[in-house]
Design an enzyme around this catalytic site. Sequence first.
Site, PDB file in Angstrom:
ATOM      1  CE  LYS A 153      42.865  35.875  35.427  1.00 58.18           C
ATOM      2  NZ  LYS A 153      41.957  36.932  35.062  1.00 58.18           N
ATOM      3  CE  LYS A 185      47.887  38.886  30.661  1.00 58.39           C
ATOM      4  NZ  LYS A 185      46.491  38.515  30.459  1.00 58.39           N
ATOM      5  CE  LYS A 211      42.118  44.670  32.841  1.00 56.52           C
ATOM      6  NZ  LYS A 211      41.344  43.442  33.053  1.00 56.52           N
TER       7      LYS A 211
HETATM    8  P1  ATP Z   1      43.829  40.077  34.119  1.00 54.63           P
HETATM    9  O1  ATP Z   1      45.285  40.279  34.177  1.00 54.63           O
HETATM   10  O2  ATP Z   1      43.048  40.703  35.220  1.00 54.63           O
HETATM   11  O3  ATP Z   1      43.392  38.690  33.789  1.00 54.63           O
HETATM   12  P2  ATP Z   1      43.810  41.018  31.443  1.00 54.63           P
HETATM   13  O4  ATP Z   1      44.281  42.407  31.290  1.00 54.63           O
HETATM   14  O5  ATP Z   1      44.660  39.914  31.002  1.00 54.63           O
HETATM   15  O6  ATP Z   1      43.331  40.910  32.921  1.00 54.63           O
HETATM   16  P3  ATP Z   1      41.359  41.571  29.981  1.00 54.63           P
HETATM   17  O7  ATP Z   1      41.028  42.842  30.603  1.00 54.63           O
HETATM   18  O8  ATP Z   1      40.157  40.754  29.825  1.00 54.63           O
HETATM   19  O9  ATP Z   1      42.412  40.709  30.768  1.00 54.63           O
HETATM   20  O10 ATP Z   1      42.087  41.777  28.617  1.00 54.63           O
HETATM   21  C1  ATP Z   1      41.565  42.581  27.616  1.00 54.63           C
HETATM   22  C2  ATP Z   1      42.347  42.421  26.353  1.00 54.63           C
HETATM   23  O11 ATP Z   1      43.703  42.856  26.520  1.00 54.63           O
HETATM   24  C3  ATP Z   1      42.428  40.981  25.846  1.00 54.63           C
HETATM   25  O12 ATP Z   1      42.248  40.994  24.441  1.00 54.63           O
HETATM   26  C4  ATP Z   1      43.823  40.553  26.178  1.00 54.63           C
HETATM   27  O13 ATP Z   1      44.301  39.570  25.299  1.00 54.63           O
HETATM   28  C5  ATP Z   1      44.586  41.855  26.009  1.00 54.63           C
HETATM   29  N1  ATP Z   1      45.805  41.872  26.810  1.00 54.63           N
HETATM   30  C6  ATP Z   1      45.871  41.834  28.164  1.00 54.63           C
HETATM   31  N2  ATP Z   1      47.145  41.887  28.574  1.00 54.63           N
HETATM   32  C7  ATP Z   1      47.913  41.933  27.443  1.00 54.63           C
HETATM   33  C8  ATP Z   1      49.327  41.991  27.216  1.00 54.63           C
HETATM   34  N3  ATP Z   1      50.178  42.011  28.222  1.00 54.63           N
HETATM   35  N4  ATP Z   1      49.764  42.042  25.932  1.00 54.63           N
HETATM   36  C9  ATP Z   1      48.889  42.036  24.905  1.00 54.63           C
HETATM   37  N5  ATP Z   1      47.551  41.988  25.060  1.00 54.63           N
HETATM   38  C10 ATP Z   1      47.058  41.936  26.301  1.00 54.63           C
END
Ligand code: ATP
Length: 332
Positions: free
Chosen positions: A115, A197, A200
């Site tokens: 980040k 990954k 979002k």
């Molecule tokens: P950002 O990309 O903005 O950091 P994020 O989607 O990774 O956001 P969170 O909204 O905090 O972060 O994630 C919520 C949950 O979704 C967490 O448990 C995270 O591990 C899971 N998650 C996020 N992206 C994935 C993915 N691509 N595959 C599996 N689990 C995911």
Amino acid sequence: MLDGKKVVFSGVQPSGNLTIGNYLGAIKNFSAFSEEYRCFYCVVDLHAITVRQVPAELRRRTYETLALYMACGLDPEKNTLFVQSHVPAHAELSWILNCYTMFGELSRMTQFKDKSAKHADNINAGLFTYPVLMAADILLYQTDLVPVGVDQRQHLELARDIAGRFNQAYSPTFVVPEGYMNPTAMKIASLSNPTAKMSKSDPNPNACVYILDPRDAILKKFKSAVTDSDTVVRYAPEEKPGVSNLMTIYRAFTGKSHEQIEREFEGKGYGDFKLACGEACADALAPVQSEFAKLMADKAYLEDVMKKGAEAASYAARKTLSKVKKKVGFVI
Ligand code: ATP
Ligand code: LTN
């Protein structure tokens, strides 16, 4: 243990439109714990401001994330659903735990490194201490189990280390939590870069399928997903990351095994496979989307859920926080 049950805690940031990575890796798994565990599911808005947010959007997304929790099957009567900033104990415990976390430990966090590379103009202290706030979230509720995607494993390990260190320094205070990663969907990759990954906050909208995407957009995104120059649908994550990721998604939505999927598409091209993936995804999300629309139309109900959730969470959190304050020597 709380009310004679083991405790589950998890959180999602209201920092963007939620993707099928968030859905399959996290939220979809949450409702399975409702009967057996005492469950707390939090919209972590304090975490979201570690990256600049547009205030009106953050507010809207906070409602949306709560509504999505419910649309994905979380009954507010059976689960405590709440907003992190409504329970000040999170910020309070986070400060205390900051003083039991080492600079070196935080410097090793890969999410911080990623980040800060992405937001080089805003490497703020909150981004650095983000995992401490996450540890506070978890430890406040004496959590036994934390369902998350695999990207959160390192943060969870740190929460365990902080709990162990505090328990060691004083006396047993925190339950040392375990992670729960759904083996079939712990990491959903980006559709346009299958070694990264699905995130979002990815600026490329074709990289992600959002939970609220309309059917035609979902089909189009799967159609343009990056695969390889081969034509065989076969699970081989190293050699064929794109196809393997689509297989993981298809398996998570249909419950079919990789072998069944390979047989189903034997002799067929990627076109048929991608269409089937898009349809399975759109079919699974349709009921979530219609429930979401109903919930968003009733703000007063969402506010009532938030308020009751915050009360229940505060009650549980206060117990741990006053224990901690006593142990460190505060006059209470
Ligand atoms: P950002 O990309 O903005 O950091 P994020 O989607 O990774 O956001 P969170 O909204 O905090 O972060 O994630 C919520 C949950 O979704 C967490 O448990 C995270 O591990 C899971 N998650 C996020 N992206 C994935 C993915 N691509 N595959 C599996 N689990 C995911
Ligand atoms: N850091 C997590 C979100 C999060 C979380 C938590 C997850 C904040 N607090 C407590 C589980 C338990 C992420 O997914 N980015």
